[in-house]
Design a protein around this motif. Structure first.
Motif, mmCIF file in Angstrom:
data_model
loop_
_atom_site.group_PDB
_atom_site.id
_atom_site.type_symbol
_atom_site.label_atom_id
_atom_site.label_comp_id
_atom_site.label_asym_id
_atom_site.label_seq_id
_atom_site.Cartn_x
_atom_site.Cartn_y
_atom_site.Cartn_z
ATOM 1 N N VAL A 89 0.865 -1.182 0.000
ATOM 2 C CA VAL A 89 0.000 0.000 0.000
ATOM 3 C C VAL A 89 0.898 1.227 0.000
ATOM 4 C CG1 VAL A 89 -1.876 1.202 1.147
ATOM 5 C CG2 VAL A 89 -1.692 -1.276 1.354
ATOM 6 N N SER A 90 0.783 2.060 -1.006
ATOM 7 C CA SER A 90 1.654 3.234 -1.106
ATOM 8 C C SER A 90 1.249 4.290 -0.081
ATOM 9 C CB SER A 90 1.593 3.830 -2.511
ATOM 10 O OG SER A 90 0.351 4.471 -2.741
ATOM 11 N N TRP A 91 2.197 5.132 0.263
ATOM 12 C CA TRP A 91 1.902 6.233 1.174
ATOM 13 C C TRP A 91 0.846 7.151 0.577
ATOM 14 C CZ3 TRP A 91 3.525 5.263 5.806
ATOM 15 C CH2 TRP A 91 4.733 4.605 6.026
ATOM 16 N N GLU A 92 0.951 7.407 -0.727
ATOM 17 C CA GLU A 92 0.002 8.304 -1.388
ATOM 18 C C GLU A 92 -1.422 7.754 -1.324
ATOM 19 O OE1 GLU A 92 4.012 9.177 -2.466
ATOM 20 O OE2 GLU A 92 2.898 7.291 -2.627
ATOM 21 N N ALA A 93 -1.573 6.451 -1.606
ATOM 22 C CA ALA A 93 -2.898 5.842 -1.536
ATOM 23 C C ALA A 93 -3.433 5.870 -0.109
ATOM 24 C CB ALA A 93 -2.846 4.412 -2.060
ATOM 25 N N THR A 94 -2.550 5.631 0.845
ATOM 26 C CA THR A 94 -2.964 5.641 2.245
ATOM 27 C C THR A 94 -3.463 7.017 2.661
ATOM 28 O OG1 THR A 94 -1.389 3.874 2.756
ATOM 29 C CG2 THR A 94 -2.228 5.143 4.601
ATOM 30 N N MET A 95 -2.830 8.071 2.147
ATOM 31 C CA MET A 95 -3.300 9.424 2.454
ATOM 32 C C MET A 95 -4.729 9.634 1.950
ATOM 33 S SD MET A 95 -1.045 11.058 4.262
ATOM 34 C CE MET A 95 -0.775 9.447 5.042
ATOM 35 N N HIS A 96 -5.056 9.069 0.782
ATOM 36 C CA HIS A 96 -6.430 9.165 0.283
ATOM 37 C C HIS A 96 -7.408 8.530 1.274
ATOM 38 C CE1 HIS A 96 -5.439 10.917 -3.524
ATOM 39 N NE2 HIS A 96 -4.852 9.855 -4.015
ATOM 40 N N ASP A 97 -7.010 7.381 1.811
ATOM 41 C CA ASP A 97 -7.895 6.657 2.729
ATOM 42 C C ASP A 97 -8.047 7.397 4.053
ATOM 43 O OD1 ASP A 97 -8.007 4.821 0.696
ATOM 44 O OD2 ASP A 97 -6.712 3.346 1.670
ATOM 45 N N VAL A 98 -6.938 7.960 4.537
ATOM 46 C CA VAL A 98 -7.008 8.726 5.780
ATOM 47 C C VAL A 98 -7.872 9.968 5.589
ATOM 48 C CG1 VAL A 98 -5.674 10.013 7.486
ATOM 49 C CG2 VAL A 98 -4.774 7.866 6.578
ATOM 50 N N ALA A 99 -7.735 10.621 4.440
ATOM 51 C CA ALA A 99 -8.552 11.809 4.162
ATOM 52 C C ALA A 99 -10.038 11.465 4.163
ATOM 53 C CB ALA A 99 -8.146 12.426 2.831
ATOM 54 N N ALA A 100 -10.376 10.302 3.621
ATOM 55 C CA ALA A 100 -11.777 9.872 3.626
ATOM 56 C C ALA A 100 -12.271 9.662 5.053
ATOM 57 C CB ALA A 100 -11.939 8.596 2.811
ATOM 58 N N ALA A 101 -11.436 9.061 5.895
ATOM 59 C CA ALA A 101 -11.808 8.856 7.295
ATOM 60 C C ALA A 101 -11.936 10.187 8.027
ATOM 61 C CB ALA A 101 -10.782 7.968 7.984
ATOM 62 N N MET A 102 -11.045 11.120 7.713
ATOM 63 C CA MET A 102 -11.133 12.454 8.318
ATOM 64 C C MET A 102 -12.434 13.143 7.941
ATOM 65 S SD MET A 102 -7.240 13.917 7.884
ATOM 66 C CE MET A 102 -7.875 15.590 8.002
ATOM 67 N N GLY A 103 -12.863 12.943 6.702
ATOM 68 C CA GLY A 103 -14.116 13.547 6.267
ATOM 69 C C GLY A 103 -15.292 13.093 7.102
ATOM 70 N N LEU A 104 -15.317 11.792 7.428
ATOM 71 C CA LEU A 104 -16.392 11.284 8.277
ATOM 72 C C LEU A 104 -16.232 11.789 9.702
ATOM 73 C CD1 LEU A 104 -18.853 9.538 8.808
ATOM 74 C CD2 LEU A 104 -17.331 7.551 9.007
ATOM 75 N N ALA A 105 -15.006 11.736 10.238
ATOM 76 C CA ALA A 105 -14.770 12.176 11.617
ATOM 77 C C ALA A 105 -15.122 13.641 11.799
ATOM 78 C CB ALA A 105 -13.307 11.935 12.002
ATOM 79 N N ALA A 106 -14.943 14.440 10.745
ATOM 80 C CA ALA A 106 -15.223 15.876 10.827
ATOM 81 C C ALA A 106 -16.701 16.182 10.989
ATOM 82 C CB ALA A 106 -14.676 16.581 9.590
#
Length: 221
Positions: A89-106
């Motif tokens: 899993v690339s760092w770049e792809a992982t950032m996409h996934d974390v951003a999606a989780a942040m969107g929900l947490a926000a």
């Protein structure tokens, strides 16, 4: 008890996430970033623990890009499998996934990030490349590689003084590169926060959690 939800990252990838919600109004949102063992029973328990503190906790399944539903234990074979999965899993792809989780947490207010092991490194990169309100990084073995990046939010670091995988010199190099970030070491090894691992160190885990909660409260509240 929490629930399983589906998130969609900016590149269209769909991933699962475990969401634990507090009783009553949330103080804010908190993304929980997994070790190399997936969103397993321990990570779900961590999410529940932060929900009990008043946060909406979202734990994204970062291995879903490789194989959905991965939940590993802590035996030697599990460690080997987790270590084999992580580089896929690339760092770049992982950032996409974390951003999606942040969107929900926000949805619960300001969104922070806390990560353990691999997730500790992911939390550091997210602090530098995304826009969380705060980040807490537990024993991230790759932080040293990315220590020249600049965080866009307050960051706290926790490292074990007896961590066989992260030399103390590397941890201190991170500290020296970011002297304004709270930095703590503990008389413990890698994974000292996880009560399912042989390296669990109860006193260090409790102290690090207390410090983390005190750090996050004014930044997410």
């Amino acid at each position: 008890m929490g629930e399983q939800v589906s998130l969609t990252a900016a590149d269209g990838h769909e991933l699962a996430a475990y969401v634990a919600r507090p009783e009553g109004s949330a103080k804010g949102g908190l993304v929980i970033l997994q070790e190399i063992f997936g969103v397993n029973a321990h990570i779900r328990a961590v999410a529940e623990g932060f929900a009990a503190e008043g946060y909406m906790a979202v734990a994204p399944a970062l291995f879903d890009r490789v194989r959905p539903g991965i939940e590993l234990g802590y035996e030697a074979d599990d460690v080997a499998e987790g270590r084999a999965l992580r580089p896929q899993v690339s760092w770049e792809a992982t950032m996409h996934d974390v951003a999606a989780a942040m969107g929900l947490a926000a949805e619960a207010g300001k969104a922070g990030i806390i990560g353990y092991c691999w997730g500790g490194s992911v939390a550091w990169l997210a602090a530098c490349r995304l826009s969380p309100a705060a980040a807490v990084c537990y024993y991230g073995g790759h932080i040293h590689e990315f220590r020249d990046e600049k965080p866009a939010c307050p960051v706290m670091f926790h490292f074990g003084e007896e961590d066989a995988g992260i030399p103390l010199g590397q941890a201190r190099a991170v500290r020296d590169a970011h002297p304004n970030c709270p930095f703590f070491t503990y008389p413990a090894g890698h994974g000292f926060n996880c009560d399912l691992r042989g390296s669990y160190h109860a006193e260090s885990a409790a102290l690090a959690r207390q410090r983390s909660l005190e750090f996050l409260a004014p930044l997410l509240g």
